[in-house]
Motif scaffolding. Structure first.
Motif, PDB file in Angstrom:
ATOM      1  N   ARG A 215     -13.514  -9.244   5.107  1.00 27.74           N
ATOM      2  CA  ARG A 215     -12.669  -9.837   4.968  1.00 27.74           C
ATOM      3  C   ARG A 215     -11.940 -10.274   6.361  1.00 27.74           C
TER       4      ARG A 215
ATOM      5  N   ARG B 217     -16.569  -3.555   4.344  1.00 28.44           N
ATOM      6  CA  ARG B 217     -14.798  -4.024   3.825  1.00 28.44           C
ATOM      7  C   ARG B 217     -14.178  -5.610   4.692  1.00 28.44           C
ATOM      8  N   LYS B 218     -13.736  -4.834   5.461  1.00 35.50           N
ATOM      9  CA  LYS B 218     -12.942  -5.155   6.934  1.00 35.50           C
ATOM     10  C   LYS B 218     -13.678  -6.210   7.428  1.00 35.50           C
TER      11      LYS B 218
ATOM     12  N   ASN C 133       1.261  -0.999   0.173  1.00 37.92           N
ATOM     13  CA  ASN C 133      -0.259  -0.136  -0.328  1.00 37.92           C
ATOM     14  C   ASN C 133       1.014   1.560  -0.335  1.00 37.92           C
TER      15      ASN C 133
ATOM     16  N   ILE D   1     -18.150   6.359   2.816  1.00 34.63           N
ATOM     17  CA  ILE D   1     -17.044   5.872   2.498  1.00 34.63           C
ATOM     18  C   ILE D   1     -16.787   4.893   4.311  1.00 34.63           C
ATOM     19  N   VAL D   2     -17.218   5.532   5.105  1.00 33.33           N
ATOM     20  CA  VAL D   2     -16.420   4.811   6.440  1.00 33.33           C
ATOM     21  C   VAL D   2     -16.892   4.023   6.636  1.00 33.33           C
TER      22      VAL D   2
ATOM     23  N   ARG E 294     -18.886   1.587   4.453  1.00 33.71           N
ATOM     24  CA  ARG E 294     -18.608   0.840   3.308  1.00 33.71           C
ATOM     25  C   ARG E 294     -16.937   0.559   3.320  1.00 33.71           C
ATOM     26  N   ARG E 295     -15.702   0.885   4.296  1.00 35.93           N
ATOM     27  CA  ARG E 295     -14.719   0.870   4.373  1.00 35.93           C
ATOM     28  C   ARG E 295     -14.823  -0.669   5.192  1.00 35.93           C
ATOM     29  N   LYS E 296     -16.218   0.195   6.981  1.00 34.11           N
ATOM     30  CA  LYS E 296     -16.045  -1.005   7.897  1.00 34.11           C
ATOM     31  C   LYS E 296     -16.846  -2.073   7.269  1.00 34.11           C
TER      32      LYS E 296
END
Length: 157
Positions: free
Chosen positions: A145, A141-142, A32, A134-135, A137-139
């Motif tokens: 995963r 995705r995390k 990254n 956005i926050v 969406r990231r949460k």
């Protein structure tokens, strides 16, 4: 960040025939990060392919840092074209080394038009609702995963 090295041969009919090398920043130590700047990567690619950079033009998205500028100088680049004005120190060193530095006009106006289209304002600032989405969406995705990782660990044991 990106860099395109172009040979100044006006006899070529196709601009693509003049391109020596193209690159972006690349990671080296972690996936990254931008550990190796685009200018250095482009020069390295040109070198590995045996392509001369003497008198070439470097088109770069942002002004080069001092180390990248030094690499461009010693590789024989004669012109640097960028969207943002270079710092005074680099401008002075470029003049001293006979390198023409060109800053493209109209970039700020283009950026404002794009920001209005995408964000609804010329500053490109996202609304609080956009930021919250956005926050979230990231949460999600995390969490996905982590579920995937847990599932793989369960399957392997």
């Amino acid at each position: 960040m990106a860099c395109v090295l172009v040979q100044p041969d006006a006899s070529r009919k196709n601009i693509y025939d003049s391109i020596i090398s193209v690159s972006t920043n690349i990671p080296l130590y972690s996936e990254n990060d931008s550990d190796v700047h685009a200018e250095v990567v482009a020069l390295g690619k040109a070198s590995r392919k045996g392509r001369a950079t003497e008198e070439a033009t470097a088109y770069i998205t942002m002004p080069p840092c001092k180390k990248c500028f030094a690499a461009l100088v010693v590789s024989g680049i004669s012109r640097i074209v960028t969207r943002v004005a270079v710092p005074k120190q680099i401008e002075q060193a470029a003049t001293k080394n006979g390198i023409l530095v060109v800053t493209l006009d109209g970039v700020e106006q283009q950026r404002e038009r794009i920001n209005i289209l995408i964000h609804g304002n010329p500053e490109g600032k996202r609304s609080l609702e956009d930021k919250e989405e956005i926050v979230q969406r990231r949460k999600r995705r995390k969490e996905e995963r982590q579920r995937h990782k847990n599932k793989n660990e369960e399957t392997s044991t």
